[in-house]
Motif scaffolding. Structure first.
Motif, PDB file in Angstrom:
ATOM      1  N   LEU A   6       0.824  -1.104  -0.002  1.00 20.40           N
ATOM      2  CA  LEU A   6       0.086  -0.006  -0.017  1.00 20.40           C
ATOM      3  C   LEU A   6       0.895   1.427   0.002  1.00 20.40           C
ATOM      4  CD1 LEU A   6      -2.845   1.247   0.097  1.00 20.40           C
ATOM      5  CD2 LEU A   6      -2.908   0.697   2.365  1.00 20.40           C
ATOM      6  N   GLU A   7       1.901   1.289   0.866  1.00 14.19           N
ATOM      7  CA  GLU A   7       2.872   2.327   0.796  1.00 14.19           C
ATOM      8  C   GLU A   7       3.420   2.629  -0.623  1.00 14.19           C
ATOM      9  OE1 GLU A   7       5.699   1.309   4.006  1.00 14.19           O
ATOM     10  OE2 GLU A   7       4.445   2.299   5.558  1.00 14.19           O
ATOM     11  N   THR A   8       3.974   1.525  -1.199  1.00 14.98           N
ATOM     12  CA  THR A   8       4.627   1.567  -2.725  1.00 14.98           C
ATOM     13  C   THR A   8       3.519   2.084  -3.565  1.00 14.98           C
ATOM     14  OG1 THR A   8       6.096  -0.060  -2.095  1.00 14.98           O
ATOM     15  CG2 THR A   8       5.534   0.339  -4.629  1.00 14.98           C
ATOM     16  N   LEU A   9       2.489   1.716  -3.411  1.00 14.59           N
ATOM     17  CA  LEU A   9       1.322   2.218  -4.445  1.00 14.59           C
ATOM     18  C   LEU A   9       1.001   3.695  -4.079  1.00 14.59           C
ATOM     19  CD1 LEU A   9      -0.757   1.485  -6.627  1.00 14.59           C
ATOM     20  CD2 LEU A   9      -2.243   0.678  -4.797  1.00 14.59           C
ATOM     21  N   GLN A  10       0.966   4.083  -2.908  1.00 13.13           N
ATOM     22  CA  GLN A  10       0.539   5.309  -2.639  1.00 13.13           C
ATOM     23  C   GLN A  10       1.575   6.374  -3.089  1.00 13.13           C
ATOM     24  OE1 GLN A  10      -2.631   6.762  -1.560  1.00 13.13           O
ATOM     25  NE2 GLN A  10      -1.529   8.499  -2.379  1.00 13.13           N
ATOM     26  N   LEU A  11       2.896   5.971  -2.815  1.00 12.63           N
ATOM     27  CA  LEU A  11       4.035   6.725  -3.240  1.00 12.63           C
ATOM     28  C   LEU A  11       3.957   6.923  -4.861  1.00 12.63           C
ATOM     29  CD1 LEU A  11       6.711   5.728  -0.518  1.00 12.63           C
ATOM     30  CD2 LEU A  11       5.242   7.694  -0.466  1.00 12.63           C
ATOM     31  N   GLU A  12       3.899   5.873  -5.317  1.00 13.92           N
ATOM     32  CA  GLU A  12       3.794   6.127  -6.842  1.00 13.92           C
ATOM     33  C   GLU A  12       2.606   6.980  -7.179  1.00 13.92           C
ATOM     34  OE1 GLU A  12       5.680   5.096  -9.394  1.00 13.92           O
ATOM     35  OE2 GLU A  12       7.048   4.602  -7.851  1.00 13.92           O
ATOM     36  N   GLU A  13       1.355   6.970  -6.842  1.00 12.60           N
ATOM     37  CA  GLU A  13       0.230   7.754  -7.072  1.00 12.60           C
ATOM     38  C   GLU A  13       0.556   9.232  -6.672  1.00 12.60           C
ATOM     39  OE1 GLU A  13      -4.296   8.142  -5.463  1.00 12.60           O
ATOM     40  OE2 GLU A  13      -3.652   6.178  -5.710  1.00 12.60           O
ATOM     41  N   ASN A  14       1.133   9.377  -5.447  1.00 12.23           N
ATOM     42  CA  ASN A  14       1.801  10.907  -4.990  1.00 12.23           C
ATOM     43  C   ASN A  14       2.737  11.221  -6.261  1.00 12.23           C
ATOM     44  OD1 ASN A  14       0.573  10.394  -2.615  1.00 12.23           O
ATOM     45  ND2 ASN A  14       2.510  10.100  -1.288  1.00 12.23           N
ATOM     46  N   LYS A  15       3.553  10.608  -6.729  1.00 11.26           N
ATOM     47  CA  LYS A  15       4.286  11.244  -7.990  1.00 11.26           C
ATOM     48  C   LYS A  15       3.667  11.644  -8.880  1.00 11.26           C
ATOM     49  CE  LYS A  15       8.471   8.222  -7.163  1.00 11.26           C
ATOM     50  NZ  LYS A  15       9.302   7.104  -7.451  1.00 11.26           N
ATOM     51  N   THR A  16       2.454  10.889  -9.509  1.00 13.31           N
ATOM     52  CA  THR A  16       1.545  11.318 -10.470  1.00 13.31           C
ATOM     53  C   THR A  16       0.839  12.578 -10.044  1.00 13.31           C
ATOM     54  OG1 THR A  16       1.198   8.852 -11.053  1.00 13.31           O
ATOM     55  CG2 THR A  16      -0.228  10.312 -12.056  1.00 13.31           C
ATOM     56  N   LEU A  17       0.353  12.623  -8.780  1.00 12.80           N
ATOM     57  CA  LEU A  17      -0.502  13.789  -8.473  1.00 12.80           C
ATOM     58  C   LEU A  17       0.116  15.027  -8.416  1.00 12.80           C
ATOM     59  CD1 LEU A  17      -2.738  12.013  -5.630  1.00 12.80           C
ATOM     60  CD2 LEU A  17      -3.720  13.056  -7.857  1.00 12.80           C
ATOM     61  N   LEU A  18       1.549  14.864  -7.933  1.00 12.47           N
ATOM     62  CA  LEU A  18       2.422  15.787  -7.599  1.00 12.47           C
ATOM     63  C   LEU A  18       2.843  16.373  -9.079  1.00 12.47           C
ATOM     64  CD1 LEU A  18       4.264  14.868  -4.474  1.00 12.47           C
ATOM     65  CD2 LEU A  18       2.564  16.730  -4.862  1.00 12.47           C
ATOM     66  N   ALA A  19       3.073  15.628 -10.060  1.00 13.60           N
ATOM     67  CA  ALA A  19       3.578  16.047 -11.153  1.00 13.60           C
ATOM     68  C   ALA A  19       2.408  16.667 -12.000  1.00 13.60           C
ATOM     69  CB  ALA A  19       4.014  14.653 -12.237  1.00 13.60           C
ATOM     70  N   SER A  20       1.151  16.038 -11.939  1.00 12.18           N
ATOM     71  CA  SER A  20      -0.031  16.929 -12.456  1.00 12.18           C
ATOM     72  C   SER A  20      -0.025  18.389 -11.701  1.00 12.18           C
ATOM     73  CB  SER A  20      -1.446  16.013 -12.174  1.00 12.18           C
ATOM     74  OG  SER A  20      -2.553  16.440 -12.595  1.00 12.18           O
ATOM     75  N   LEU A  21       0.145  18.472 -10.479  1.00 15.03           N
ATOM     76  CA  LEU A  21      -0.003  19.739  -9.822  1.00 15.03           C
ATOM     77  C   LEU A  21       0.933  20.547 -10.502  1.00 15.03           C
ATOM     78  CD1 LEU A  21      -0.861  18.750  -6.169  1.00 15.03           C
ATOM     79  CD2 LEU A  21      -2.322  20.053  -7.819  1.00 15.03           C
TER      80      LEU A  21
END
Length: 113
Positions: A6-21
């Motif tokens: 779950l941590e690994t998945l969330q950190l990947e999702e964070n990268k995507t969201l932060l790149a979008s921002l």
């Protein structure tokens, strides 16, 4: 899904969201409301978790029921959206929610230009 996955998945999702921002011209150093989502696996520790979230400065904003029938909450707090803040916040929430039989469902926020 175990906590590490779950941590690994969330950190990947964070990268995507932060790149979008960032692509949208966001100023990550400016604090703003970040809304988080959780699902209760068990209602047994719900009140204790709510107290813990409030002690960390979060405010519950909405309740919902998932398609699988789990009860969930949206909760928010003002934070910055730089990489390190989001990483530490996500990991903290994943660990905390795991203690209280809940699953972290990610976060959303608005773009600040």
């Amino acid at each position: 899904m175990n906590t590490q996955a779950l941590e690994t998945l969330q950190l990947e999702e964070n990268k995507t969201l932060l790149a979008s921002l960032k692509e949208a011209g966001d100023k990550s150093e400016v604090a703003r409301i970040i809304v988080h989502k959780l699902e209760f696996i068990s209602e047994y520790k719900k009140s204790d978790l709510l107290e813990e979230l409030e002690a960390l400065g979060f405010q519950v904003t909405d309740k919902f029921v998932t398609e699988e029938g789990y009860n969930g909450l949206m909760f928010q707090r003002e934070d910055k959206t730089d990489d390190e803040t989001i990483k530490q916040l996500s990991l903290q929430l994943i660990a905390l929610l795991d203690e209280y039989d809940a699953r972290y469902g990610g976060w959303i926020t608005e773009v600040i230009k």
